[in-house]
Design a protein around this motif. Structure first.
Motif, short mmCIF file in Angstrom:
data_model
loop_
_atom_site.label_atom_id
_atom_site.label_comp_id
_atom_site.label_asym_id
_atom_site.label_seq_id
_atom_site.Cartn_x
_atom_site.Cartn_y
_atom_site.Cartn_z
N LYS A 7 0.86 -1.19 0.00
CA LYS A 7 0.00 0.00 0.00
C LYS A 7 0.89 1.24 0.00
O LYS A 7 1.89 1.30 0.71
N PHE A 30 5.11 1.51 -10.95
CA PHE A 30 4.07 1.09 -11.88
C PHE A 30 4.49 1.19 -13.34
O PHE A 30 3.67 1.10 -14.24
N ALA A 49 -8.99 7.76 -8.85
CA ALA A 49 -7.97 6.71 -8.81
C ALA A 49 -7.30 6.63 -10.17
O ALA A 49 -7.93 6.83 -11.21
N PRO A 51 -5.35 3.70 -11.79
CA PRO A 51 -4.86 2.33 -11.61
C PRO A 51 -3.67 2.02 -12.51
O PRO A 51 -3.56 2.57 -13.60
N PRO A 52 -2.80 1.11 -12.06
CA PRO A 52 -1.71 0.65 -12.92
C PRO A 52 -2.30 -0.05 -14.14
O PRO A 52 -3.36 -0.68 -14.05
N LYS A 53 -1.61 0.05 -15.25
CA LYS A 53 -2.12 -0.53 -16.50
C LYS A 53 -2.49 -2.00 -16.36
O LYS A 53 -3.54 -2.43 -16.82
N MET A 55 -3.48 -3.69 -13.87
CA MET A 55 -4.57 -3.98 -12.95
C MET A 55 -5.87 -3.29 -13.34
O MET A 55 -6.85 -3.36 -12.61
N PHE A 56 -5.91 -2.63 -14.46
CA PHE A 56 -7.06 -1.79 -14.79
C PHE A 56 -8.39 -2.54 -14.78
O PHE A 56 -9.36 -2.07 -14.20
N SER A 58 -9.57 -5.34 -13.30
CA SER A 58 -10.11 -5.72 -11.99
C SER A 58 -10.36 -4.50 -11.13
O SER A 58 -11.33 -4.43 -10.38
N PHE A 59 -9.50 -3.50 -11.24
CA PHE A 59 -9.67 -2.28 -10.45
C PHE A 59 -10.94 -1.54 -10.88
O PHE A 59 -11.71 -1.08 -10.05
N ALA A 60 -11.16 -1.42 -12.17
CA ALA A 60 -12.35 -0.73 -12.67
C ALA A 60 -13.61 -1.44 -12.21
O ALA A 60 -14.59 -0.79 -11.81
N VAL A 63 -14.12 -0.42 -8.57
CA VAL A 63 -14.49 0.98 -8.39
C VAL A 63 -15.94 1.22 -8.75
O VAL A 63 -16.66 1.93 -8.07
#
Length: 72
Positions: A7, A30, A49, A51-53, A55-56, A58-60, A63
């Protein structure tokens, strides 16, 4: 209080033209390079946010996942 593993938190100042500089440590972590296109995700309750490329997807999904309470 110890920092949770994996984190991070950084600050960035918004310039007169609305530009921000991503801190060097974040760019290196990143693999963000000059000319890269970044996606900014916004949520009125959670904030912005970037997000790193890798992880986009799953992150999207996380969110923009809403529950019934958010709909009210």
């Amino acid at each position: 209080m110890p920092k949770p593993k994996g984190k991070y938190a950084w600050t960035a100042t918004v310039g007169e033209k609305g530009q921000i500089v991503i801190p060097k440590q974040a760019r290196e972590l990143f693999d963000i390079k000059s000319g890269d296109t970044l996606v900014l995700l916004g949520d009125e309750k959670r904030g912005i946010a970037i997000p790193p490329k890798a992880m986009f997807s799953s992150f999207a999904a996380a969110v923009f996942d809403t529950d019934e309470e958010d709909e009210r």
